[in-house]
Design an enzyme around this catalytic site. Structure first.
Site, PDB file in Angstrom:
ATOM      1  CE  LYS A 181      10.032 -22.522   3.171  1.00 50.32           C
ATOM      2  NZ  LYS A 181      10.539 -23.677   3.861  1.00 50.32           N
ATOM      3  N   GLY A 234       7.992 -15.181  10.605  1.00 48.81           N
ATOM      4  CA  GLY A 234       9.377 -15.624  10.743  1.00 48.81           C
ATOM      5  C   GLY A 234      10.256 -14.486  11.203  1.00 48.81           C
ATOM      6  CB  SER A 235      13.897 -14.141  11.119  1.00 47.21           C
ATOM      7  OG  SER A 235      14.140 -14.329   9.738  1.00 47.21           O
ATOM      8  N   GLY A 239      11.804 -11.612   6.621  1.00 50.83           N
ATOM      9  CA  GLY A 239      10.545 -10.890   6.410  1.00 50.83           C
ATOM     10  C   GLY A 239      10.740  -9.554   5.720  1.00 50.83           C
ATOM     11  CD  GLU A 256       2.152 -10.310  13.087  1.00 50.63           C
ATOM     12  OE1 GLU A 256       3.004 -10.068  13.955  1.00 50.63           O
ATOM     13  OE2 GLU A 256       1.193  -9.560  12.853  1.00 50.63           O
ATOM     14  CB  CYS A 290       7.072 -14.361  18.128  1.00 53.82           C
ATOM     15  SG  CYS A 290       5.446 -15.071  18.228  1.00 53.82           S
ATOM     16  CD  GLN A 337      17.472 -19.832  17.364  1.00 56.71           C
ATOM     17  OE1 GLN A 337      17.490 -19.605  16.147  1.00 56.71           O
ATOM     18  NE2 GLN A 337      17.410 -18.863  18.264  1.00 56.71           N
ATOM     19  CD  GLU A 390      13.033 -12.869  17.912  1.00 57.73           C
ATOM     20  OE1 GLU A 390      13.479 -13.033  16.747  1.00 57.73           O
ATOM     21  OE2 GLU A 390      11.832 -12.985  18.200  1.00 57.73           O
TER      22      GLU A 390
HETATM   23  P1  NAP Z   1      12.872 -17.607   9.281  1.00 55.59           P
HETATM   24  O1  NAP Z   1      14.232 -18.119   9.232  1.00 55.59           O
HETATM   25  O2  NAP Z   1      12.618 -16.199   8.884  1.00 55.59           O
HETATM   26  O3  NAP Z   1      11.972 -18.595   8.396  1.00 55.59           O
HETATM   27  C1  NAP Z   1      10.566 -18.462   8.291  1.00 55.59           C
HETATM   28  C2  NAP Z   1      10.111 -19.122   7.007  1.00 55.59           C
HETATM   29  O4  NAP Z   1      10.604 -18.392   5.877  1.00 55.59           O
HETATM   30  C3  NAP Z   1      10.628 -20.548   6.838  1.00 55.59           C
HETATM   31  O5  NAP Z   1       9.644 -21.336   6.223  1.00 55.59           O
HETATM   32  C4  NAP Z   1      11.818 -20.324   5.924  1.00 55.59           C
HETATM   33  O6  NAP Z   1      12.213 -21.478   5.214  1.00 55.59           O
HETATM   34  C5  NAP Z   1      11.277 -19.272   4.997  1.00 55.59           C
HETATM   35  N1  NAP Z   1      12.290 -18.549   4.226  1.00 55.59           N
HETATM   36  C6  NAP Z   1      13.598 -18.394   4.516  1.00 55.59           C
HETATM   37  N2  NAP Z   1      14.205 -17.673   3.538  1.00 55.59           N
HETATM   38  C7  NAP Z   1      13.248 -17.366   2.624  1.00 55.59           C
HETATM   39  C8  NAP Z   1      13.256 -16.649   1.400  1.00 55.59           C
HETATM   40  N3  NAP Z   1      14.356 -16.086   0.916  1.00 55.59           N
HETATM   41  N4  NAP Z   1      12.100 -16.539   0.712  1.00 55.59           N
HETATM   42  C9  NAP Z   1      10.959 -17.072   1.192  1.00 55.59           C
HETATM   43  N5  NAP Z   1      10.904 -17.777   2.335  1.00 55.59           N
HETATM   44  C10 NAP Z   1      12.030 -17.914   3.059  1.00 55.59           C
HETATM   45  O7  NAP Z   1      12.245 -17.757  10.759  1.00 55.59           O
HETATM   46  P2  NAP Z   1      12.377 -19.029  11.708  1.00 55.59           P
HETATM   47  O8  NAP Z   1      13.810 -19.137  12.102  1.00 55.59           O
HETATM   48  O9  NAP Z   1      11.703 -20.193  11.094  1.00 55.59           O
HETATM   49  O10 NAP Z   1      11.463 -18.587  12.947  1.00 55.59           O
HETATM   50  C11 NAP Z   1      11.896 -17.809  14.005  1.00 55.59           C
HETATM   51  C12 NAP Z   1      11.441 -16.365  13.864  1.00 55.59           C
HETATM   52  O11 NAP Z   1      10.021 -16.299  13.707  1.00 55.59           O
HETATM   53  C13 NAP Z   1      11.725 -15.512  15.084  1.00 55.59           C
HETATM   54  O12 NAP Z   1      12.267 -14.276  14.689  1.00 55.59           O
HETATM   55  C14 NAP Z   1      10.345 -15.282  15.709  1.00 55.59           C
HETATM   56  O13 NAP Z   1      10.225 -14.127  16.481  1.00 55.59           O
HETATM   57  C15 NAP Z   1       9.479 -15.251  14.511  1.00 55.59           C
HETATM   58  N6  NAP Z   1       8.085 -15.539  14.865  1.00 55.59           N
HETATM   59  C16 NAP Z   1       7.198 -14.498  14.863  1.00 55.59           C
HETATM   60  C17 NAP Z   1       5.866 -14.717  15.206  1.00 55.59           C
HETATM   61  C18 NAP Z   1       4.885 -13.579  15.209  1.00 55.59           C
HETATM   62  O14 NAP Z   1       3.697 -13.835  15.094  1.00 55.59           O
HETATM   63  N7  NAP Z   1       5.317 -12.326  15.321  1.00 55.59           N
HETATM   64  C19 NAP Z   1       5.432 -16.006  15.542  1.00 55.59           C
HETATM   65  C20 NAP Z   1       6.369 -17.034  15.548  1.00 55.59           C
HETATM   66  C21 NAP Z   1       7.690 -16.790  15.186  1.00 55.59           C
HETATM   67  P3  NAP Z   1      13.393 -22.425   5.809  1.00 55.59           P
HETATM   68  O15 NAP Z   1      12.910 -22.901   7.112  1.00 55.59           O
HETATM   69  O16 NAP Z   1      13.462 -23.490   4.796  1.00 55.59           O
HETATM   70  O17 NAP Z   1      14.598 -21.544   5.920  1.00 55.59           O
END
Ligand code: NAP
Ligand code: MG
Length: 494
Positions: A181, A234-235, A239, A256, A290, A337, A390
């Site tokens: 997804k 993700g966030s 997470g 992550e 990230c 964002q 962050e």
């Molecule tokens: P996010 O809002 O947490 O979303 C990540 C993924 O999770 C998306 O596909 C999202 O779908 C899905 N999701 C949301 N709610 C969910 C739920 N209840 N159940 C299952 N899946 C769900 O993160 P983002 O805004 O896309 O990305 C930014 C974040 O990613 C930042 O915090 C960044 O630091 C982190 N990041 C970390 C790394 C690392 O390796 N440490 C690398 C890159 C990014 P939708 O998009 O449809 O909401």
């Protein structure tokens, strides 16, 4: 606002080897963040039922894929590497239009994805275990690795090619099947990744993709009983909930998440080099990585000089559409964002001294996009909001410290632990920093961003739980280890 909906790509789900329209009837529109008049993609908000169909396809495909010899699975990944390499300029342009990062950053992401595929293809031939001497005569003991089954891969928008690739490649090469997804706002790059694997010859059902929201598609996927493991990037907000939920069902899980990565600049540092590094780390990909540099911890002795150089260079950073080769700073990914970043800018103005940027960019060159000026805050207290949370935007906080000891303490004073960096030529301090810094990755005289395909990627503390991604260790998440005892002496058990 004019729409270009007719030229937008219409995305479909990929289930059991076929591109299928969602039956939900609900769609989301994705607009180019550099030019909101351009609709890049229209994608479905799929249903839970469609997720269950994808999981069923993955489950059905598992036995045959598990039994396919690993080197044969590796050849599929080799073909995917070649296909992505052939199309890298086109894929990079797509990535810039959908996510906003500059073409140079986009090409870097795609090239890195090719490297990951090349490395992971080779892992097919290295999936060995260990042999060990037995305590008993004429006995043989060994371990080997087996795939898990159906894997859920849930990814963010900020690396919408590389992260799906670094999850799918090790999952597939080790004999698992995957339901993927992508983030809701990057459906087209997600589609491109799946197209490449499909064209490379991944059999029907081995890789499936369902487009839609996290709360519906993501939630169904991670909670389904037939999904054995969840790989999430993700966030922290999403997470931490997802981890608790997967753990309660005894699923294997890796998350992550966020970062608040420091660059420590000591008094003996090469300051021009350190300035360029901070510019790259803080403003590359609009700070939406990230591993972005979000804190600069600088020794008082050189702080004034460093800040002066950093501010002068920041003011030269050209913002705009990432397809323009002179642009160093692309847009913010979407309205949500953007409002988060603007909110932090207002907080920062109360907490610290604003020296550059600090607001949304307006005027004819920017009005069609979501642009924020490259921003520097100085004299930021180490424990205030902009130094701790962050932001995920082109914002850097300078924290001044009296000495090395305080620099290390401040660098470690956040809940995250993804990446870090030090600028110095003092070997003793560099090694001490490497030992004491609380981050999964650290760099010396290099930006906080940047990683190589064959090395582990990931963080500690609040950033990451579960096994590391990329490198050889990535295989461990996607496999179970079996320990075997063989008696070839027909001895009676004693
Ligand atoms: P996010 O809002 O947490 O979303 C990540 C993924 O999770 C998306 O596909 C999202 O779908 C899905 N999701 C949301 N709610 C969910 C739920 N209840 N159940 C299952 N899946 C769900 O993160 P983002 O805004 O896309 O990305 C930014 C974040 O990613 C930042 O915090 C960044 O630091 C982190 N990041 C970390 C790394 C690392 O390796 N440490 C690398 C890159 C990014 P939708 O998009 O449809 O909401
Ligand atoms: Mg999000």
């Amino acid at each position: 606002m004019a729409t270009a909906i007719n030229t937008a790509a219409s995305c479909k789900n990929f289930i059991n080897g076929r591109w299928v329209e969602s039956r939900s009837g609900r769609v989301a529109e994705r607009r180019n963040p550099a030019d909101q008049t351009e609709v890049v993609a229209v994608s479905p908000l799929s249903t839970r039922e469609e997720v269950r169909e994808a999981i069923a396809a993955a489950r059905a495909a598992f036995p045959a894929w598990r039994d396919t010899p690993a080197p044969a699975r590796g050849k599929v990944i080799t073909r995917a590497a070649a296909l992505l390499d052939q199309q890298k300029e086109e894929v990079a342009r797509l990535l810039t239009r959908e996510e906003g990062k500059t073409y140079k950053d986009a090409l870097g992401e795609v090239s890195r994805s090719v490297n990951i595929l090349e490395f992971m293809a080779g892992e097919a031939r290295r999936m060995g275990g260990e042999t060990a001497p037995s305590e008993h005569p004429r006995n043989f003991t060994y371990t080997f690795k087996q795939p898990l089954g159906v894997i859920a891969s849930v990814t963010p928008w900020n690396f919408p090619i590389a992260i799906p690739v670094w999850k799918a490649a090790p999952a597939i090469v080790t004999g698992n099947t995957v339901v993927f997804k992508p983030a809701g706002i990057t459906p087209l790059t997600g589609t491109k990744v799946v197209e490449i694997f499909a064209e490379a010859g991944v059999p029907a059902g081995v890789l499936n993709m369902v487009l839609g929201s996290g709360s519906e598609v993501g939630d169904e996927l991670i909670n389904h009983p037939d999904v054995r493991a969840v790989s999430f990037t993700g966030s922290n907000d999403v997470g931490s909930r997802l981890y608790a939920s997967a753990a309660s069902k005894m699923k294997k899980c890796q998350c992550e998440m966020g970062g608040k990565n420091p660059v420590v600049i000591l008094a003996d540092a090469d300051l021009p080099l350190a300035v360029e590094s901070v510019i790259t780390g803080a403003f590359g990909s609009s700070g939406q990585r990230c591993t972005a540099t979000s804190r600069v911890v600088v020794e008082d002795a050189v702080a004034d000089r460093f800040v002066e150089m950093l501010v002068a260079r920041t003011k030269q950073v050209k913002a705009g559409n990432g397809l323009d080769p002179d642009v160093e700073l692309g847009p913010i990914v979407d309205e949500n964002q953007l409002s988060t970043v603007l909110r932090y800018l207002e907080i920062g103005k109360k907490e610290a001294k604003l020296l550059a940027g600090g607001s949304r960019l307006t005027g004819p060159a920017y009005d069609r996009g979501l642009f924020v000026a490259a921003t520097v805050f100085d004299r930021v207290p180490w424990d205030c909001t902009i130094a701790q949370e962050e932001i995920f935007g082109p914002v850097v906080s300078v924290i001044r410290v009296p000495d090395f000891e305080e620099a290390v303490r401040v660098a470690n004073s956040v809940k995250f632990g993804l990446s870090s960096s030090i600028y110095s030529n003092d070997a003793a301090k560099i090694f001490e920093f490497i030992e004491r810094i609380e981050s999964g990755m650290t760099h010396v005289n290099l930006p906080t961003v940047g990683s190589e395909a064959h090395l582990p990627f990931g963080g500690i503390k609040g950033t990451g739980v579960g096994l590391r991604e990329m490198g050889r260790v990535a295989i461990d998440f996607y496999t179970e280890l079996k320990t075997v005892y063989i008696d070839y002496n027909r001895r009676k058990p004693s």
